[in-house]
Design a protein around this motif. Structure first.
Motif, mmCIF file in Angstrom:
data_model
loop_
_atom_site.group_PDB
_atom_site.id
_atom_site.type_symbol
_atom_site.label_atom_id
_atom_site.label_comp_id
_atom_site.label_asym_id
_atom_site.label_seq_id
_atom_site.Cartn_x
_atom_site.Cartn_y
_atom_site.Cartn_z
ATOM 1 N N VAL A 163 0.878 -1.270 -0.079
ATOM 2 C CA VAL A 163 -0.001 -0.003 -0.006
ATOM 3 C C VAL A 163 1.061 1.218 0.127
ATOM 4 O O VAL A 163 0.790 2.168 -0.811
ATOM 5 N N ASP A 164 1.984 1.228 0.984
ATOM 6 C CA ASP A 164 2.767 2.510 0.942
ATOM 7 C C ASP A 164 3.584 2.709 -0.501
ATOM 8 O O ASP A 164 3.707 3.549 -0.818
ATOM 9 N N GLU A 165 4.041 1.663 -1.002
ATOM 10 C CA GLU A 165 4.720 1.843 -2.302
ATOM 11 C C GLU A 165 3.861 2.416 -3.448
ATOM 12 O O GLU A 165 4.280 3.286 -4.276
ATOM 13 N N GLY A 200 2.181 9.226 -5.720
ATOM 14 C CA GLY A 200 2.502 10.455 -5.314
ATOM 15 C C GLY A 200 3.214 11.161 -6.304
ATOM 16 O O GLY A 200 3.377 12.511 -6.281
ATOM 17 N N GLU A 201 4.365 10.392 -7.041
ATOM 18 C CA GLU A 201 5.330 10.901 -7.788
ATOM 19 C C GLU A 201 4.708 11.142 -9.153
ATOM 20 O O GLU A 201 5.096 11.981 -9.839
ATOM 21 N N SER A 261 -5.936 7.619 -4.523
ATOM 22 C CA SER A 261 -4.765 8.453 -5.135
ATOM 23 C C SER A 261 -5.323 9.578 -6.093
ATOM 24 O O SER A 261 -4.925 10.470 -5.812
ATOM 25 N N LEU A 262 -6.134 9.195 -6.608
ATOM 26 C CA LEU A 262 -6.772 10.227 -7.727
ATOM 27 C C LEU A 262 -7.517 11.245 -6.933
ATOM 28 O O LEU A 262 -7.381 12.428 -7.149
ATOM 29 N N ASP A 263 -8.333 10.780 -5.909
ATOM 30 C CA ASP A 263 -9.034 11.717 -5.008
ATOM 31 C C ASP A 263 -8.032 12.628 -4.274
ATOM 32 O O ASP A 263 -8.170 13.790 -4.148
ATOM 33 N N TRP A 264 -7.096 11.956 -3.660
ATOM 34 C CA TRP A 264 -5.911 12.573 -3.016
ATOM 35 C C TRP A 264 -5.540 13.943 -3.865
ATOM 36 O O TRP A 264 -5.323 15.117 -3.328
ATOM 37 N N SER A 310 -1.317 14.667 3.495
ATOM 38 C CA SER A 310 0.212 14.232 3.398
ATOM 39 C C SER A 310 -0.168 12.708 3.053
ATOM 40 O O SER A 310 -1.055 12.206 3.240
ATOM 41 N N ARG A 311 1.021 12.204 2.383
ATOM 42 C CA ARG A 311 1.148 10.608 2.085
ATOM 43 C C ARG A 311 0.719 9.807 3.282
ATOM 44 O O ARG A 311 0.068 8.869 3.032
ATOM 45 N N GLU A 312 1.449 10.277 4.452
ATOM 46 C CA GLU A 312 1.205 9.528 5.765
ATOM 47 C C GLU A 312 -0.112 9.469 5.972
ATOM 48 O O GLU A 312 -0.836 8.334 6.465
#
Length: 208
Positions: free
Chosen positions: A99-101, A107-108, A176-179, A187-189
């Motif tokens: 999930v984190d990766e 994010g990049e 991710s898209l919503d973010w 934040s990503r965290e």
């Protein structure tokens, strides 16, 4: 057998270097993020990447082939990160790391998440068939982790790894898209923790 004219040996169309592919990948994503894949031209991608238009055509042949190759390149970048995370010894940790990766990658490259979502559900889509295959490749990595959880007796009864893997990958894409579109201040965290709250029961963990 004699060498081809000009002294070149090997394939008539040599493979792109990783540096060139990365330049084209980054350039295409910047433009696609602004206007969408359909309206971006090869000339614009070449100019944005700082390479000659002829070089793009020589290596790819057409815009569709270029975008197809870039989609594959992007998915392989993501897949390499997911494989590394999935390789952790403890499957619960491996699922959280996956999930984190995924969130880190999107994010990049937020435009890549946008491209995946728009083209996967675009009917008909020029790259839909390619994307379906690539999506299956990514979901298979996640499924491998879920299979390990099931073998360890840590997957809730009734949960099918194949279905859960597809659902988790779709969740990561949409989150991710919503973010990036609606909540870029998060934040990503923070986003990571929100997703992990949803899957900790699946991963057999209750701690952070």
């Amino acid at each position: 057998m004699s060498a081809p004219r000009g002294g070149r040996t090997g394939p008539a169309r040599p493979g792109r270097t990783e540096v060139t592919k990365q330049k084209l990948f980054d350039a295409a994503l910047r433009l696609v993020g602004e206007r969408g894949a359909a309206s971006v031209t090869v000339d614009e991608i070449a100019a944005e990447a700082g390479v000659a238009k002829g070089t793009v055509y020589y290596n790819f042949g057409s815009k569709d082939a270029l975008v197809d190759a870039l989609l594959r390149h992007g998915v392989e970048l993501l897949a390499s990160r997911l494989r590394r995370a999935a390789g952790l010894r403890d499957p619960s940790r491996a699922l959280e790391a996956t999930v984190d990766e995924a969130l880190g990658f999107f994010g990049e490259y937020p435009s890549f998440a946008q491209l995946l979502v728009s083209e996967m559900w675009h009917t008909p889509g020029a790259w839909r068939e390619t994307l379906e295959l690539l999506r299956d490749d990514l979901a298979l990595i996640i499924r491998g982790v879920l299979d390990r959880l099931q073998e360890a007796g840590r997957l809730p009864e009734g949960v099918q790894p194949a279905t859960a893997a597809a659902a988790l990958f779709g969740t990561l894409l949409v989150v991710s898209l919503d973010w990036h579109v609606f909540h870029p201040e998060r934040s990503r965290e923070d986003v990571r923790e929100s997703v992990l709250v949803l899957i900790r029961g699946l991963a057999g963990r209750t701690d952070s």
